[in-house]
Each structure stands twice: as C-alpha cells, then as structure tokens.
Design an enzyme around this catalytic site. Structure first.
Site, PDB file in Angstrom:
ATOM      1  N   HIS A  43      -7.562  -2.958   9.827  1.00  0.00           N
ATOM      2  CA  HIS A  43      -8.997  -3.509   9.704  1.00  0.00           C
ATOM      3  C   HIS A  43      -9.669  -3.711  10.842  1.00  0.00           C
ATOM      4  O   HIS A  43     -10.026  -5.098  11.347  1.00  0.00           O
ATOM      5  CB  HIS A  43      -8.639  -5.066   8.887  1.00  0.00           C
ATOM      6  CG  HIS A  43      -7.757  -5.128   7.870  1.00  0.00           C
ATOM      7  ND1 HIS A  43      -6.716  -6.135   7.408  1.00  0.00           N
ATOM      8  CD2 HIS A  43      -7.401  -4.088   6.810  1.00  0.00           C
ATOM      9  CE1 HIS A  43      -6.422  -5.986   6.301  1.00  0.00           C
ATOM     10  NE2 HIS A  43      -6.478  -4.513   5.841  1.00  0.00           N
ATOM     11  N   GLU A  87       0.854  -1.193   0.040  1.00  0.00           N
ATOM     12  CA  GLU A  87      -0.045  -0.154  -0.166  1.00  0.00           C
ATOM     13  C   GLU A  87       0.805   1.316  -0.090  1.00  0.00           C
ATOM     14  O   GLU A  87       0.416   2.253   0.329  1.00  0.00           O
ATOM     15  CB  GLU A  87      -0.903  -0.031   1.305  1.00  0.00           C
ATOM     16  CG  GLU A  87      -1.911  -1.113   1.444  1.00  0.00           C
ATOM     17  CD  GLU A  87      -2.983  -1.178   0.075  1.00  0.00           C
ATOM     18  OE1 GLU A  87      -3.003  -0.313  -0.697  1.00  0.00           O
ATOM     19  OE2 GLU A  87      -3.556  -2.155   0.097  1.00  0.00           O
ATOM     20  N   HIS A 126     -13.194  -3.499   3.724  1.00  0.00           N
ATOM     21  CA  HIS A 126     -11.937  -3.789   3.882  1.00  0.00           C
ATOM     22  C   HIS A 126     -11.056  -3.065   5.337  1.00  0.00           C
ATOM     23  O   HIS A 126     -10.499  -4.038   5.975  1.00  0.00           O
ATOM     24  CB  HIS A 126     -11.144  -3.108   2.830  1.00  0.00           C
ATOM     25  CG  HIS A 126      -9.569  -3.386   2.568  1.00  0.00           C
ATOM     26  ND1 HIS A 126      -8.942  -3.589   1.663  1.00  0.00           N
ATOM     27  CD2 HIS A 126      -8.699  -3.354   3.465  1.00  0.00           C
ATOM     28  CE1 HIS A 126      -7.724  -4.005   1.998  1.00  0.00           C
ATOM     29  NE2 HIS A 126      -7.463  -3.631   3.175  1.00  0.00           N
ATOM     30  N   HIS A 140      -2.975   2.085   8.203  1.00  0.00           N
ATOM     31  CA  HIS A 140      -3.964   1.499   7.686  1.00  0.00           C
ATOM     32  C   HIS A 140      -4.152   0.121   8.368  1.00  0.00           C
ATOM     33  O   HIS A 140      -3.241  -0.564   8.892  1.00  0.00           O
ATOM     34  CB  HIS A 140      -3.715   1.154   5.998  1.00  0.00           C
ATOM     35  CG  HIS A 140      -4.764  -0.018   5.688  1.00  0.00           C
ATOM     36  ND1 HIS A 140      -6.136   0.187   5.436  1.00  0.00           N
ATOM     37  CD2 HIS A 140      -4.469  -1.314   5.309  1.00  0.00           C
ATOM     38  CE1 HIS A 140      -6.561  -0.977   4.992  1.00  0.00           C
ATOM     39  NE2 HIS A 140      -5.453  -1.736   4.618  1.00  0.00           N
ATOM     40  N   GLU A 174     -17.567  11.652  22.847  1.00  0.00           N
ATOM     41  CA  GLU A 174     -16.260  12.206  22.279  1.00  0.00           C
ATOM     42  C   GLU A 174     -16.196  12.346  20.942  1.00  0.00           C
ATOM     43  O   GLU A 174     -15.492  13.054  20.493  1.00  0.00           O
ATOM     44  CB  GLU A 174     -15.333  11.068  22.783  1.00  0.00           C
ATOM     45  CG  GLU A 174     -14.879  10.665  24.311  1.00  0.00           C
ATOM     46  CD  GLU A 174     -14.066  11.563  24.679  1.00  0.00           C
ATOM     47  OE1 GLU A 174     -12.858  11.259  24.388  1.00  0.00           O
ATOM     48  OE2 GLU A 174     -14.387  12.580  25.346  1.00  0.00           O
TER      49      GLU A 174
HETATM   50  O1  2HA Z   1      -0.909  -4.703   3.818  1.00  0.00           O
HETATM   51  O2  2HA Z   1      -3.714  -4.568   4.468  1.00  0.00           O
HETATM   52  O3  2HA Z   1      -4.562  -3.568   2.280  1.00  0.00           O
HETATM   53  C1  2HA Z   1      -2.001  -5.697   3.875  1.00  0.00           C
HETATM   54  C2  2HA Z   1      -3.207  -4.965   3.818  1.00  0.00           C
HETATM   55  C3  2HA Z   1      -3.446  -4.476   2.328  1.00  0.00           C
HETATM   56 ZN    ZN Z   2      -5.761  -3.665   4.188  1.00  0.00          ZN
END
Ligand code: 2HA
Ligand code: ZN
Length: 285
Positions: free
Chosen positions: A147, A122, A216, A145, A175
């Site tokens: 999940h 990414e 995602h 980033h 908050e």
């Molecule tokens: O790097 O989360 O979006 C692994 C991820 C890709």
């Molecule tokens: Zn990811």
C-alpha cells in the site's frame, strides 16, 4: 540439513519485508509477498518429504481457484494477519514455505506459520498472478502487494485510464520509462481477498508487471525480490513527485521526444499505444 533461518532466500525475503515496512508501504497487516523458490535450494534446508500440515485454499474466503498449473512448486509466502514489521524478527510465525498440492486445492506446509497460521488472504490473487506472469516470462519468481502512500493517493485524484496513468508516471522522472516501459495496469476499486480481484489482477499481469489496485495499493511482479521491489519503488517515487507538484502549474516536463531518446539509448520497447503523438503511436505493435 542447514538451518533454514540462515537460508539466503529467507533472509533476503525478511529484509525486503523490513524495507517495505520502513518505507510505509505496509502498515499493520497490509501487504503480502510470494516468492517462487527453487526446489534444489529449499532441499538444502528442509526435508521435502516432511509435510507439517495440509492447508486448504478455502478459509477466510471461499475460493474455487485451481492452482494445479503450479502443482509441486514451492513458495515462500507471508502469513495472513501478520505484520511486515515483525517478519524479520520472527520469521517462523509470520511467514511460511508451502508447496502446491497435486490436486490444486490445498498446500503442503513445509515450514513456518508456527503459531497455527496460514498464508495471506490474497493467496489466490498471488497464485493466479504467478500463473499469468510465468506464461509470459518463465523467469518470474516474485509477486508482491503493498500500500505505497503516494501511488494510493494518486488514484484519488488522477484519471484511472491506464494509458494516461502510465504516461503521467513516465513524465515524473527520467528513469520511469526505462524501468517500466510496459506502463502500469489499473483496476478500479474491487473487493480484496476474492477470486474476482485475483482473476482481474492476473489478466492484467499478462500485459503489465505493475497493477494498481485503485484506492488500495499495488501489485508488482519480477524475476527476483530486488527487481520487483525496485519496480514498485520507482513507481512510488514517480507518484511522490506527482503529489508534490500537486496542482501547481507545470513549467517543464519530460516530452515524448525525450522519452524516445531514452528508449533508443536503452534499446527498450515501450507501450507506444500509451503515447499521445501520432508519430509514436504508429510504432505500437
Ligand atoms: O494482507 O493487504 O489486501 C492484507 C492486504 C490485503
Ligand atoms: Zn492490500
């Protein structure tokens, strides 16, 4: 030269990765972080004239991305295919310190990725997001980033309209409007690891510090690791409450009048265009 493994910025990065792992935001090789370092702080630990190897951006995915606006800048970045679970125990193999080359097409590895690895897939999305955030906030240093379970779940059942999504999160705890008055940007499902999602994310990053990747995960931006982590943590907490409530009837909620009291108390300027009541929508810039 001091030992890089003792650098406060590296240790904080490792602790952040561990915390994200323990919260269940980064299963397997999920997630990535890039942290813009200050040249002076890196120079205490590494010889900036010593390039270990040069790594082109194009690799797993083709990219036409030009990072020239970031030339000379140094980032601490998680490695592709690496597990957040292992970052703190073995930083040298799982993360790397890279400098963007003057040609904007490759990076100079200054430390890390010792098993021959490279930066996250990414990377273009991260670098494009850094460029976008720096254009609106010169203090921004972190793009992260991950999940997070509840935010991700929420994208399956909530409308993906940015105003509605942000408003729902704001309602889920007192908050929220204080921590992210800018709301959250929302992208539909898109193929990850590509320039296309990178450009779409960066475009949103001009307006929002949080961008949801539907089905995602999430992108967060911030001045430092704590602030960025705290932003995602607050959004995820709100999404958790949303999911616990589920389809049970709502008997009480934070009203826009309540939110306005918080806005006035903290002196913040929210996305009034995401409000419903006309008296507040009128306040939108
Ligand atoms: O790097 O989360 O979006 C692994 C991820 C890709
Ligand atoms: Zn990811």
């Amino acid at each position: 030269m001091k030992n890089i493994l003792e650098a406060p910025f590296l240790q904080e990065f490792c602790r952040t990765a561990s915390n994200m792992y323990r919260l269940g935001w980064d299963e397997r090789n999920g997630g990535n972080i890039s942290y813009l370092l200050k040249k002076e702080e890196v120079a205490e630990f590494l010889d900036l004239n010593h390039v270990v190897r040069v790594i082109p951006f194009a690799g797993v995915h083709n990219t036409s991305f030009d990072a020239a606006p970031l030339a000379g800048k140094i980032f601490l970045v998680t490695g592709t295919g690496k597990y957040f679970k292992n970052v703190e125990r073995d930083p040298a193999n799982n993360i790397g310190i890279v400098r963007i080359a003057d040609n904007g097409k490759e990076v100079e590895l200054l430390w890390g990725y010792e098993d021959g690895g490279r930066f996250t897939s990414e990377f273009p999305a991260h670098m494009m997001s850094h460029i976008a955030r720096l254009s609106v906030d010169p203090e921004n240093r972190v793009i992260l980033h991950c999940h997070p379970t509840n935010l991700l779940a929420m994208t399956y059942v909530h409308e993906l309209d940015e105003a509605k999504f942000s408003h729902t999160l704001w309602e889920m705890s007192t908050e929220c409007i204080v921590v992210f008055p800018d709301g959250v940007g929302v992208l539909p499902w898109m193929l990850c690891g590509t320039d296309t999602i990178g450009m779409a994310t960066a475009e949103k990053m001009k307006e929002f510090r949080t961008v949801i990747w539907s089905l995602h995960g999430v992108y967060g931006a911030g001045k430092n690791l704590d602030e960025c982590f705290g932003l995602v943590e607050t959004c995820e907490k709100a999404a958790t409450i949303y999911n616990i409530i589920g389809s049970r009837p709502i008997k009480n909620t934070l009203t826009e009048d309540n939110m306005k009291e918080l806005i006035d108390l903290f002196g913040i300027s929210p996305r009034y265009d995401f409000f419903v009541e006309e008296k507040y929508r009128k306040l939108a810039k």
